[in-house]
Design a protein around this motif. Structure first.
Motif, PDB file in Angstrom:
ATOM      1  N   GLY A 286      40.286  27.639 -28.029  1.00  0.00           N
ATOM      2  CA  GLY A 286      41.511  28.395 -28.276  1.00  0.00           C
ATOM      3  C   GLY A 286      42.677  27.901 -27.437  1.00  0.00           C
ATOM      4  N   PRO A 287      43.830  28.540 -27.546  1.00  0.00           N
ATOM      5  CA  PRO A 287      45.057  28.031 -26.936  1.00  0.00           C
ATOM      6  C   PRO A 287      45.256  28.399 -25.469  1.00  0.00           C
ATOM      7  CG  PRO A 287      45.547  29.966 -28.226  1.00  0.00           C
ATOM      8  CD  PRO A 287      44.095  29.696 -28.433  1.00  0.00           C
ATOM      9  N   ASP A 288      44.342  29.171 -24.900  1.00  0.00           N
ATOM     10  CA  ASP A 288      44.540  29.603 -23.513  1.00  0.00           C
ATOM     11  C   ASP A 288      43.645  28.796 -22.580  1.00  0.00           C
ATOM     12  OD1 ASP A 288      44.555  30.947 -21.016  1.00  0.00           O
ATOM     13  OD2 ASP A 288      45.166  32.804 -22.015  1.00  0.00           O
ATOM     14  N   PRO A 289      44.202  27.924 -21.738  1.00  0.00           N
ATOM     15  CA  PRO A 289      43.380  27.087 -20.855  1.00  0.00           C
ATOM     16  C   PRO A 289      42.562  27.896 -19.861  1.00  0.00           C
ATOM     17  CG  PRO A 289      45.699  26.929 -20.260  1.00  0.00           C
ATOM     18  CD  PRO A 289      45.646  27.672 -21.548  1.00  0.00           C
ATOM     19  N   ASN A 290      43.060  29.046 -19.451  1.00  0.00           N
ATOM     20  CA  ASN A 290      42.303  29.861 -18.505  1.00  0.00           C
ATOM     21  C   ASN A 290      41.009  30.377 -19.138  1.00  0.00           C
ATOM     22  OD1 ASN A 290      44.167  29.810 -16.267  1.00  0.00           O
ATOM     23  ND2 ASN A 290      45.534  31.027 -17.551  1.00  0.00           N
ATOM     24  N   ILE A 291      41.103  30.763 -20.391  1.00  0.00           N
ATOM     25  CA  ILE A 291      39.889  31.182 -21.106  1.00  0.00           C
ATOM     26  C   ILE A 291      38.972  29.977 -21.308  1.00  0.00           C
ATOM     27  CG2 ILE A 291      39.010  32.053 -23.304  1.00  0.00           C
ATOM     28  CD1 ILE A 291      41.469  33.804 -23.502  1.00  0.00           C
ATOM     29  N   ASN A 292      39.552  28.841 -21.678  1.00  0.00           N
ATOM     30  CA  ASN A 292      38.750  27.654 -21.959  1.00  0.00           C
ATOM     31  C   ASN A 292      37.942  27.211 -20.740  1.00  0.00           C
ATOM     32  OD1 ASN A 292      39.997  27.803 -24.389  1.00  0.00           O
ATOM     33  ND2 ASN A 292      41.215  25.944 -24.166  1.00  0.00           N
ATOM     34  N   LYS A 293      38.544  27.348 -19.547  1.00  0.00           N
ATOM     35  CA  LYS A 293      37.850  26.913 -18.339  1.00  0.00           C
ATOM     36  C   LYS A 293      36.648  27.796 -18.023  1.00  0.00           C
ATOM     37  CE  LYS A 293      41.771  26.725 -15.954  1.00  0.00           C
ATOM     38  NZ  LYS A 293      42.717  26.536 -14.831  1.00  0.00           N
ATOM     39  N   GLN A 294      36.618  28.965 -18.620  1.00  0.00           N
ATOM     40  CA  GLN A 294      35.545  29.909 -18.301  1.00  0.00           C
ATOM     41  C   GLN A 294      34.609  30.156 -19.487  1.00  0.00           C
ATOM     42  OE1 GLN A 294      37.162  33.386 -15.942  1.00  0.00           O
ATOM     43  NE2 GLN A 294      39.086  32.431 -16.506  1.00  0.00           N
ATOM     44  N   SER A 295      34.741  29.370 -20.555  1.00  0.00           N
ATOM     45  CA  SER A 295      33.907  29.605 -21.738  1.00  0.00           C
ATOM     46  C   SER A 295      33.402  28.280 -22.301  1.00  0.00           C
ATOM     47  CB  SER A 295      34.712  30.354 -22.814  1.00  0.00           C
ATOM     48  OG  SER A 295      35.803  29.573 -23.248  1.00  0.00           O
ATOM     49  N   ASN A 296      32.357  28.386 -23.090  1.00  0.00           N
ATOM     50  CA  ASN A 296      31.750  27.234 -23.750  1.00  0.00           C
ATOM     51  C   ASN A 296      31.962  27.335 -25.255  1.00  0.00           C
ATOM     52  OD1 ASN A 296      30.612  26.338 -21.295  1.00  0.00           O
ATOM     53  ND2 ASN A 296      28.864  27.721 -21.584  1.00  0.00           N
ATOM     54  N   VAL A 297      31.758  26.217 -25.943  1.00  0.00           N
ATOM     55  CA  VAL A 297      31.636  26.219 -27.393  1.00  0.00           C
ATOM     56  C   VAL A 297      30.189  25.843 -27.696  1.00  0.00           C
ATOM     57  CG1 VAL A 297      32.433  25.255 -29.568  1.00  0.00           C
ATOM     58  CG2 VAL A 297      34.040  25.550 -27.673  1.00  0.00           C
ATOM     59  N   THR A 298      29.497  26.691 -28.444  1.00  0.00           N
ATOM     60  CA  THR A 298      28.053  26.529 -28.611  1.00  0.00           C
ATOM     61  C   THR A 298      27.658  26.672 -30.075  1.00  0.00           C
ATOM     62  OG1 THR A 298      27.646  27.404 -26.393  1.00  0.00           O
ATOM     63  CG2 THR A 298      25.785  27.399 -27.912  1.00  0.00           C
ATOM     64  N   TRP A 299      26.725  25.814 -30.487  1.00  0.00           N
ATOM     65  CA  TRP A 299      26.069  25.904 -31.786  1.00  0.00           C
ATOM     66  C   TRP A 299      24.574  26.122 -31.540  1.00  0.00           C
ATOM     67  CZ3 TRP A 299      29.868  22.610 -30.397  1.00  0.00           C
ATOM     68  CH2 TRP A 299      31.012  22.532 -31.189  1.00  0.00           C
ATOM     69  N   VAL A 300      23.945  26.994 -32.333  1.00  0.00           N
ATOM     70  CA  VAL A 300      22.521  27.297 -32.149  1.00  0.00           C
ATOM     71  C   VAL A 300      21.783  27.003 -33.459  1.00  0.00           C
ATOM     72  CG1 VAL A 300      20.827  29.056 -31.555  1.00  0.00           C
ATOM     73  CG2 VAL A 300      23.083  29.096 -30.480  1.00  0.00           C
ATOM     74  N   PHE A 301      20.653  26.279 -33.353  1.00  0.00           N
ATOM     75  CA  PHE A 301      19.872  25.888 -34.520  1.00  0.00           C
ATOM     76  C   PHE A 301      18.411  26.308 -34.342  1.00  0.00           C
ATOM     77  CE2 PHE A 301      23.253  22.787 -33.770  1.00  0.00           C
ATOM     78  CZ  PHE A 301      23.931  22.822 -34.981  1.00  0.00           C
ATOM     79  N   GLN A 302      17.824  26.869 -35.393  1.00  0.00           N
ATOM     80  CA  GLN A 302      16.393  27.160 -35.417  1.00  0.00           C
ATOM     81  C   GLN A 302      15.655  25.876 -35.787  1.00  0.00           C
ATOM     82  OE1 GLN A 302      15.183  30.232 -34.567  1.00  0.00           O
ATOM     83  NE2 GLN A 302      17.295  30.841 -34.194  1.00  0.00           N
ATOM     84  N   VAL A 303      14.679  25.483 -34.982  1.00  0.00           N
ATOM     85  CA  VAL A 303      13.972  24.219 -35.198  1.00  0.00           C
ATOM     86  C   VAL A 303      12.467  24.427 -35.045  1.00  0.00           C
ATOM     87  CG1 VAL A 303      15.925  22.783 -34.470  1.00  0.00           C
ATOM     88  CG2 VAL A 303      14.281  23.594 -32.757  1.00  0.00           C
ATOM     89  N   ASP A 304      11.688  23.375 -35.318  1.00  0.00           N
ATOM     90  CA  ASP A 304      10.238  23.394 -35.119  1.00  0.00           C
ATOM     91  C   ASP A 304       9.913  22.986 -33.690  1.00  0.00           C
ATOM     92  OD1 ASP A 304       9.720  24.037 -37.832  1.00  0.00           O
ATOM     93  OD2 ASP A 304       9.994  21.930 -38.388  1.00  0.00           O
ATOM     94  N   ALA A 305       8.979  23.691 -33.079  1.00  0.00           N
ATOM     95  CA  ALA A 305       8.596  23.388 -31.697  1.00  0.00           C
ATOM     96  C   ALA A 305       7.749  22.122 -31.625  1.00  0.00           C
ATOM     97  CB  ALA A 305       7.834  24.568 -31.099  1.00  0.00           C
ATOM     98  N   ASN A 306       7.707  21.535 -30.425  1.00  0.00           N
ATOM     99  CA  ASN A 306       6.874  20.373 -30.105  1.00  0.00           C
ATOM    100  C   ASN A 306       7.324  19.096 -30.808  1.00  0.00           C
ATOM    101  OD1 ASN A 306       5.187  22.027 -28.466  1.00  0.00           O
ATOM    102  ND2 ASN A 306       4.082  22.686 -30.308  1.00  0.00           N
TER     103      ASN A 306
END
Length: 866
Positions: A286-306
C-alpha cells in the motif's frame, strides 16, 4: 506525511492491444504440440478453435480399453472437447509417443469424472506412470473433484529428457471393479526454462541447490500476480499454460495492483518463460511506508507433505531505474530465500524481466495441513528509497521424490463434511452404523473404504441435484427442513434437515409458523415494508421487543425453494458488519419464511428518488457506498469461498438506524469459480438494468458481474435516477448506456443529481466517475475488483474530508516537509503510488503514527473481513 495532498492510486485493470509492443527473442520452435481427444474418433476443436486429434493410433493393447461418452454435461465445462469423450481402461494400457531424446516435455492429463455407460465413476481408482515416474497413485478423480468443487481436473507435469526416442504413458486400474480413464492428453516440447542451481532454503550452502534441469516436476500453481486470468491461447512459446489470478491465495496485509505501459525486453531470458502480460502487471504494498515497514505480503498454498517444492518468482521493474530504490526480502515458510532482492540490480534497467528460483522441503507435521507460505517484506536495514516490494508472477512446482514419485494422496473429507455425510446418510438409513465405520475409516484407510465415502458423496450429489430442481420429476415445494412434525417451537432448536446442511441449521433459529404469525399480526398488510422477487417483507416483533424483518415467500413467485435454501446456506455462514444478518427461518406447510435484522432506514433506493424520503448529502452517499463495497469485497475475498451475489442493486443495499449500509438478498448468490475455471457457467439471473452484458451473452458468471452491477449503483447514487427509466428518450433509458455515452461526449457533469451540483470536488468527481466507468466495461477482465473499487471510494471520501478540514482549519504548508516527490505524469499510476511511499530516510527510526492515514485502507489491510 499528508496523504490528502497527494493523488492516491486509481487502478488500471485492463489489458490493451494498444500497449507498446514486446521486444521479443525469436520464439522457441519445437515439434508441434500433441493434443489428444481421448475416446473420440475424429478429434475435434475446443472452444478456442484449437485442434485435437483422436488418441487411437497412439494406443498399445487397445483391446483393454473402450471409448465412451459422458452421460451428463456439467454447465461449468469449459468446452465439449476434450471432456465429453473418454478412454476407459479395464486393464493396464499404454500410449506410446515418439519424442526427442534430449528435450524436456510438458504433459497434461484432463479428467472429467462424470458417469459413463456401464461405469460408476465412484469406482474409479488408478495409477498413471510415464516410464519409471509415477504421476498418480490410487487416484480418484471423483473424490478429488468433489472435495475441490470442480467439474473437471487438469494435471500438468514438466518432465526431464528421457534419453530415448519414445516414451510410454501407462494407465493401470486398481483392484476389483475399478477402472482407469482419461479425457484428454497434451504433449508439448518444453524449451530450456530451468537451471541446475536453484537455491534450497534452510540448508547449508554446500548442499543447498536443486538441479531443475534433470528434475521431474508437477506444476501446482501458476499465478499472474496483480493481474487477470491469462488463457492458454495467450501464453508465450506455444506452451498453452493457464495463468490465474493470485487473489485467492493472498493472506494478511493489503496490497495494490499495477499495470505498466512499457516495452518488455526479454534480452537473454527465453520468451517462453512467461507471457509479456505477466510482466506488465504486478502487486506491491500500500501507499503508506510506515505500514509497509511493519507488514508482509504473503501467499499461502495447500500442498502435499514430504516433497520439495521449486518456487519461481517473476520480476520486471517498470518504473524505477536505480539500485537500492526498492529492496526486499523473500522467505519460504519463514526461511530466508534471499534478503536483498533488488530487481534493477538483477536486470540493469526498466522493462527487463527476470525470474528467480528457490526450493524448500515441506515435511509432514501430524495434525497440520501441509502449507507453503511465500512471504515478501521490504528491507528496512538497507534504507531503500521506497519501502515497498514488487512481484509480477509466481509458479510452484512439486519435485519428484527419491522414488521418482510425484503422486499425492486423494483429498480427505473435512470433519464438517464427514459429519454432514453421516447425517445425510442417516436420514435415509436409521440403522446405519457409527461414523468411524462409514467415513473416518475410509478417510484413513485404503481405496476400498474410501470407496464407501465416494459412494456416499455420489448419492448426496445426485440427491442434491434432485432437490435443486434438476430432476424433472421434483417439485420446487418439497420440504427442505424435514417432517414438520419434528420442528420445535420457541426453543429455536432443530432436528435433522433433508436439504439444509447441519452447519446452516445449527447457525439459524427455527421459528414455528405460529411464532411468525404472532410476530406479523397474521401477516397484516399494514406491516408490509417492501415487496421483492421472493415475496413480501413484513415488519415484525419477536421475543417481546426485538424488531425483525420477515420475508414471506410467494408461491406464485419465480423464486422458490432454491432461493430459500441458498439464502439460509449463504447467510448462516457469513457474519459481517456490512451484510444483513439472518436470524432464522420457518418452513411449515406451504410457507417459507426468512427472518432478518430490521433495517430501520430501508433501502438505498428510497433515499435517492421515489419521493426522496431523506435527501442524502454526497458524503452520506459515499459512506453508504463504502459500506456496501466492503460487504461485497468480503463476499468475493473474505469468506471461505468466493461468493458472487448476482443481484446487486440499490434495493438490496439497506441501511440500519445509524445509516450503516448492509448488503441483502442472497437468494440468487452462487459460489464462485475455482482454480481450474475462471467463471461459473449458469443460467442468467439478475435484474435488468444491472445485468452484466458479458454474463448475459456468455452465461459465464464471475465476481466481475457483481462489479458491473455495482458500477450501475455508483451512477444511480451520483445521478439519483433509476437504472432503467422507459419514460426517458431512447438513448437515456438505460443508465449504464447513458453514462458511457455521456463519458464519450464529455458531458458526465450534466447527469449529476441537481442536489449535488457544485458540492463535489473536481478531483473526487474524476476519481469516482473513472472508477464507475471501468466497472461498466463490456469485458470482465477490464473491470476492477471490488477491493479496488473500495479503495477508490475511500480515497474519494478522503479527498472530500480533507477539503472540509482545509476550509475549516487550513493546514500549514510545512506539513509536507520531508517528502520528495517524483514528477507525475497524469497517466502514470506507478509514479503516483511511489510519491506516497517516498520518505526522508534520515528520520527512518522516527515512525509517524500510521493509524489515521491507514484508516481509509481498513478493508485492504484486512481483506478477509473477519
Amino acid at each position: 506525511m499528508n496523504l490528502g495532498l497527494i493523488p492516491l492510486i486509481v487502478y488500471l485493470y485492463f489489458f490493451s492491444n494498444s500497449l507498446v509492443d514486446t521486444v521479443a527473442q525469436p520464439a522457441f520452435v519445437g515439434p508441434p504440440p500433441l493434443a489428444l481427444n481421448c475416446g473420440s474418433k475424429d478429434g475435434g476443436s475446443d472452444a478456442n478453435n484449437r485442434k485435437w486429434e483422436s488418441d487411437a493410433k497412439y494406443l498399445v493393447a487397445a483391446d483393454k480399453s473402450v471409448s465412451s461418452t459422458a452421460l451428463t454435461q456439467e454447465a461449468s465445462l469449459s468446452s465439449d472437447v476434450p471432456y465429453m469423450t473418454a478412454r476407459i481402461f479395464n486393464g493396464e494400457t499404454s500410449y506410446k509417443f515418439n519424442v526427442n531424446s534430449t528435450s524436456r516435455y510438458i504433459i497434461r492429463l484432463h479428467f472429467y469424472p462424470s458417469n459413463y455407460p456401464d461405469y460408476n465413476i465412484s469406482n474409479s481408482y488408478f495409477v498413471v506412470t510415464i516410464g519409471a515416474i509415477t504421476l498418480l497413485r490410487n487416484f480418484s478423480a471423483f473424490i478429488t473433484a468433489e472435495a475441490l468443487s470442480q467439474a473437471y481436473l487438469i494435471r500438468e507435469y514438466s518432465l526431464a529428457a528421457f534419453n530415448s526416442d519414445s516414451i510410454t504413458l501407462t494407465f493401470k486400474p486398481g483392484v476389483d471393479k475399478s477402472f482407469a480413464f482419461v479425457n484428454g492428453i497434451e504433449l508439448i516440447t518444453e524449451p530450456e526454462l530451468f537451471d541446475d542451481q536453484a537455491g534450497l532454503v534452510g540448508v547449508a550452502d554446500t548442499a543447498g541447490t536443486i538441479d531443475g534441469v534433470s528434475s521431474n516436476m508437477q506444476n501446482m500453481f501458476r499465478l499472474n500476480v496483480g493481474g487477470q486470468f491469462i488463457p492458454p491461447t495467450n501464453d508465450s512459446g506455444g506452451l498453452m499454460r493457464s495463468w490465474y489470478d493470485d487473489t485467492p491465495y493472498m493472506f494478511g496485509a493489503g496490497t495494490i495492483s499495477h499495470v505498466g505501459n512499457i516495452t518488455i525486453d526479454y534480452k537473454d531470458l527465453p520468451e517462453a518463460t512467461a507471457p509479456a502480460d505477466v510482466y506488465r502487471t504486478a502487486r506491491s504494498q500500500g501507499p503508506d511506508p510506515n505500514i509497509n515497514k511493519q507488514s508482509n505480503v504473503t501467499w499461502v498454498f495447500q500442498v502435499d507433505a514430504n516433497f520439495t517444492y521449486l518456487v519461481r518468482f517473476h520480476f520486471c521493474e517498470y518504473h524505477l531505474d536505480k539500485i537500492n530504490q526498492r529492496v526486499f526480502e523473500i522467505k519460504l515458510n519463514n526461511e530466508t530465500a534471499f534478503n536483498t532482492a533488488d530487481i534493477i540490480a538483477w536486470t540493469g534497467g526498466k522493462g527487463i524481466p527476470t525470474r528467480k528460483d528457490y526450493a524448500v522441503y515441506i515435511g509432514n507435521k501430524p495434525g497440520i495441513d501441509a502449507e507453503l507460505w511465500v512471504t515478501m517484506h521490504t528491507n528496512i536495514d538497507l534504507k531503500p528509497e521506497f519501502y515497498d516490494i514488487l512481484l509480477n508472477g509466481l509458479e510452484v512446482f512439486k519435485l519428484s521424490d527419491s522414488q521418482s514419485n510425484l503422486a499425492g494422496r486423494n483429498p480427505v473429507p473435512s470433519k464438517m463434511m464427514q459429519k454432514q455425510l453421516i447425517e445425510n446418510r442417516a436420514a435415509h438409513d436409521p440403522n446405519r452404523k457409527s461414523r468411524k465405520q462409514v467415513i473416518v475409516g475410509g478417510a484413513v484407510g485404503g481405496a476400498a473404504t474410501v470407496g464407501v465415502a465416494a459412494a456416499v458423496l455420489f448419492m448426496i450429489r445426485k440427491r442434491r441435484r434432485r432437490v435443486s430442481g434438476s430432476d424433472p420429476g421434483a417439485t420446487s415445494w418439497l420440504p427442505v427442513y424435514g417432517n414438520s412434525a419434528s420442528k420445535s417451537t420457541t426453543s429455536g432448536k432443530s432436528h435433522g434437515s433433508s436439504s439444509l446442511s447441519t452447519d446452516a441449521v445449527c447457525n439459524c433459529r427455527y421459528f414455528s409458523l405460529m411464532e411468525i404469525k404472532r410476530a406479523t399480526n397474521n401477516f397484516d398488510e399494514s406491516k408490509v415494508v417492501g415487496v421483492g422477487g421472493f415475496g413480501k417483507v413484513y415488519k415484525g416483533v419477536v421475543d417481546g421487543n426485538i424488531m425483525v424483518a420477515v420475508k414471506r415467500s410467494n408461491p406464485s413467485s419465480e423464486q422458490g425453494v432454491n432461493e430459500f435454501v441458498t439464502e439460509i446456506e449463504m447467510l448462516s455462514k457469513l457474519r459481517h458488519r456490512h451484510l444483513v444478518s439472518l436470524i432464522g427461518f420457518c418452513e411449515e406447510g406451504n410457507e417459507m419464511v426468512l427472518v432478518y435484522d430490521y433495517m430501520g432506514k430501508g433501502t438505498l433506493r428510497e433515499h435517492l428518488y421515489k419521493g426522496n424520503k431523506i435527501t442524502l448529502s454526497w458524503k452520506q452517499r459515499l459512506d453508504i457506498l463504502i459500506g456496501a463495497a466492503k460487504g461485497l469485497h468480503y463476499l468475493h475475498t473474505g469468506a471461505k469461498y468466493t461468493i458472487i451475489h448476482r443481484d446487486v442493486k440499490t434495493t438490496n443495499i439497506l441501511c440500519d438506524d445509524k445509516w450503516v449500509a448492509k448488503v441483502s438478498d442472497f437468494g440468487l448468490s452462487k459460489t464462485g469459480p475455482n482454480m481450474t475455471q475462471n467463471h461459473v457457467s449458469t443460467v442468467v439471473k439478475g435484474s435488468f438494468g444491472y445485468l452484466d452484458p458479458e454474463y448475459f451473452r456468455r452465461q459465464q458468471l464471475t465476481e466481475k458481474s457483481d462489479v458491473y452491477s455495482f458500477g450501475v449503483v455508483l451512477f444511480e447514487v451520483l445521478c439519483a435516477r433509476p437504472a432503467l427509466n422507459p419514460s426517458l428518450p431512447k438513448e437515456q433509458v438505460s443508465l449504464a448506456d447513458y453514462a458511457l455515452q455521456s463519458a464519450r461526449k464529455g458531458t458526465l457533469e450534466e447527469m449529476v443529481d441537481p442536489q449535488l451540483k457544485g458540492k463535489i470536488k473536481p478531483e473526487a468527481f474524476k476519481k469516482f466517475t473513472d472508477c464507475s466507468l471501468k466497472c461498466l466495461s463490456d469485458h470482465g477482465l477490464e473491470r476492477p475488483s471490488m477491493g479496488d473499487v473500495l479503495w477508490t471510494l475511500e480515497s474519494v471520501h478522503r479527498i472530500e474530508t480533507k477539503a472540509e478540514e482545509t476550509r475549516n482549519s487550513p493546514k500549514s504548508p510545512s506539513s509536507s516537509i520531508g517528502m520528495v516527490e517524483v514528477p507525475i505524469d497524469n497517466t502514470d499510476m506507478i509514479a503516483m503510488h511511489l510519491n506516497t511511499l517516498n520518505l526522508d530516510n534520515d528520520d527512518d527510526d522516527d515512525y509517524d503514527d500510521p493509524e489515521d492515514d491507514a484508516a481509509i485502507f481498513s478493508q485492504i489491510i484486512n481483506p478477509k473481513g473477519r
